[in-house]
Design an enzyme around this catalytic site. Structure first.
Site, PDB file in Angstrom:
ATOM      1  N   ASN A   8      45.625 -65.295  -8.901  1.00 21.36           N
ATOM      2  CA  ASN A   8      45.718 -65.080  -7.455  1.00 21.36           C
ATOM      3  C   ASN A   8      44.579 -65.859  -6.801  1.00 21.36           C
ATOM      4  OD1 ASN A   8      45.902 -64.125  -4.866  1.00 21.36           O
ATOM      5  ND2 ASN A   8      45.227 -62.033  -5.353  1.00 21.36           N
ATOM      6  N   LYS A  10      44.067 -66.276  -3.735  1.00 19.65           N
ATOM      7  CA  LYS A  10      43.709 -65.686  -2.433  1.00 19.65           C
ATOM      8  C   LYS A  10      43.567 -66.792  -1.382  1.00 19.65           C
ATOM      9  CE  LYS A  10      41.538 -61.931  -4.890  1.00 19.65           C
ATOM     10  NZ  LYS A  10      40.551 -60.876  -4.896  1.00 19.65           N
ATOM     11  N   HIS A  90      48.848 -56.090  -2.444  1.00 18.74           N
ATOM     12  CA  HIS A  90      47.472 -56.280  -2.915  1.00 18.74           C
ATOM     13  C   HIS A  90      46.526 -55.441  -2.055  1.00 18.74           C
ATOM     14  CE1 HIS A  90      43.646 -58.142  -3.865  1.00 18.74           C
ATOM     15  NE2 HIS A  90      44.216 -58.592  -4.965  1.00 18.74           N
ATOM     16  N   GLU A  92      43.827 -56.064  -0.746  1.00 17.59           N
ATOM     17  CA  GLU A  92      43.282 -56.769   0.422  1.00 17.59           C
ATOM     18  C   GLU A  92      44.279 -56.793   1.570  1.00 17.59           C
ATOM     19  OE1 GLU A  92      42.092 -60.296  -1.693  1.00 17.59           O
ATOM     20  OE2 GLU A  92      40.469 -59.169  -2.636  1.00 17.59           O
ATOM     21  N   GLU A 155      45.015 -52.348 -10.335  1.00 18.86           N
ATOM     22  CA  GLU A 155      43.765 -52.976  -9.906  1.00 18.86           C
ATOM     23  C   GLU A 155      42.895 -51.958  -9.178  1.00 18.86           C
ATOM     24  OE1 GLU A 155      44.068 -57.424  -9.333  1.00 18.86           O
ATOM     25  OE2 GLU A 155      45.048 -56.607  -7.572  1.00 18.86           O
ATOM     26  N   GLY A 161      36.408 -58.076  -7.603  1.00 17.66           N
ATOM     27  CA  GLY A 161      35.331 -58.951  -7.135  1.00 17.66           C
ATOM     28  C   GLY A 161      33.942 -58.351  -7.206  1.00 17.66           C
ATOM     29  N   SER A 197      37.760 -58.130 -11.684  1.00 22.03           N
ATOM     30  CA  SER A 197      36.536 -58.632 -12.327  1.00 22.03           C
ATOM     31  C   SER A 197      36.715 -59.085 -13.773  1.00 22.03           C
ATOM     32  CB  SER A 197      35.421 -57.580 -12.248  1.00 22.03           C
ATOM     33  OG  SER A 197      35.011 -57.443 -10.905  1.00 22.03           O
TER      34      SER A 197
HETATM   35  P1  PGA Z   1      38.887 -60.588  -9.119  1.00 22.99           P
HETATM   36  O1  PGA Z   1      40.177 -60.312  -8.218  1.00 22.99           O
HETATM   37  O2  PGA Z   1      39.401 -61.054 -10.477  1.00 22.99           O
HETATM   38  O3  PGA Z   1      38.146 -61.674  -8.400  1.00 22.99           O
HETATM   39  O4  PGA Z   1      38.153 -59.316  -9.224  1.00 22.99           O
HETATM   40  C1  PGA Z   1      41.316 -59.712  -8.733  1.00 22.99           C
HETATM   41  C2  PGA Z   1      42.335 -59.502  -7.646  1.00 22.99           C
HETATM   42  O5  PGA Z   1      41.974 -59.290  -6.493  1.00 22.99           O
HETATM   43  O6  PGA Z   1      43.532 -59.541  -7.917  1.00 22.99           O
END
Ligand code: PGA
Length: 236
Positions: A8, A10, A90, A92, A155, A161, A197
């Site tokens: 992803n 983003k 997601h 976000e 997740e 992150g 992460s």
């Molecule tokens: P990250 O993001 O691997 O940077 O923690 C995962 C995600 O948001 O799907």
């Protein structure tokens, strides 16, 4: 067992980076791993994939193809760009107001157009009750037909992150809980991915758990690390 690895990107990357990524990804040979790359919409055109283990995914989709929707993207547009998967719900996007009902509508649009949704769920805080995750899944799949194999990306929001990861035990517990819950609502088969992460330094541990794959954020932009992870998983 075959693993599914979803990248992803983003709201990151640019033409130059994605050209490099596509060039490298088109050359990669994996025996038993499948890869889905999810660029920002505006770069979908850069993803001319010539590798049958790699598919293109979208980071979102509209819930209502019939409305006049400024700034939205339809299934028809995604299909024209060879998109096969769609990340839905997601955290976000949930953060900016996407709710379970909207997510359920988006899953419907995906399935009506033969797009495979990757349904993201996860608790906000480490201390949250984990059954919130089951209610997110229940609402996402409300009245959705049982003739498909749902892909759920577990997740934990507190892990995305942040460099903080749940223990393997906790991941396994969640995978078991999610899979057995899906059975009770009529989905005997499912794939459950983990996201949050995951990087080059910890993926080997995570992959020992019961997960069917990974959803990678940050590390997917570091093409050399990403390829090392893919190869490492494929050799497990
Ligand atoms: P990250 O993001 O691997 O940077 O923690 C995962 C995600 O948001 O799907």
């Amino acid at each position: 067992m075959r693993k599914l690895i979803v990248a992803n990107y983003k709201m990151n990357g640019d033409k130059k980076l994605f050209k490099q990524i596509v060039k490298k990804i088109n050359k990669i040979k994996l025996r038993d791993t499948k890869v889905v790359l999810c660029p920002p919409f505006i770069y979908l055109n850069e993803f001319k994939i010539k590798n049958n283990i790699v598919s293109i995914g979208s980071q979102d989709i509209t819930n209502d193809e019939n409305s006049k929707s400024t700034g939205q993207i339809s299934a028809k547009m995604l299909l024209e760009h060879d998109v096969k998967y769609v990340i839905v719900g997601h955290s976000e996007r949930r953060k900016i107001g996407e709710n379970d009902k909207l997510i359920n509508q988006k899953i419907n649009v995906c399935l009506n157009n033969f797009l495979m949704p990757i349904i993201c769920v996860g608790e906000e805080k480490k201390t949250d009750k984990l059954d919130i995750v089951l209610s997110q899944i229940k609402n996402a799949l409300d009245s959705i037909n049982k003739n498909f194999v749902p892909i759920i990306a577990y997740e934990p929001v507190w892990s995305i992150g942040t460099g903080k990861l749940p223990s393997i035990n906790r991941i396994d517990k969640m995978i078991d809980m999610i899979k057995s819950f899906l059975k009770t609502i009529g989905y005997n088969e499912s794939l459950v991915l983990y996201g949050g992460s995951v990087g080059l330094d910890n993926y080997k541990e995570i992959i020992k758990s019961k997960i069917d794959g990974l959803l990678l954020g940050g590390v997917s932009l570091r093409i050399d690390k990403f390829i090392k992870i893919l190869k490492g998983i494929d050799n497990e």
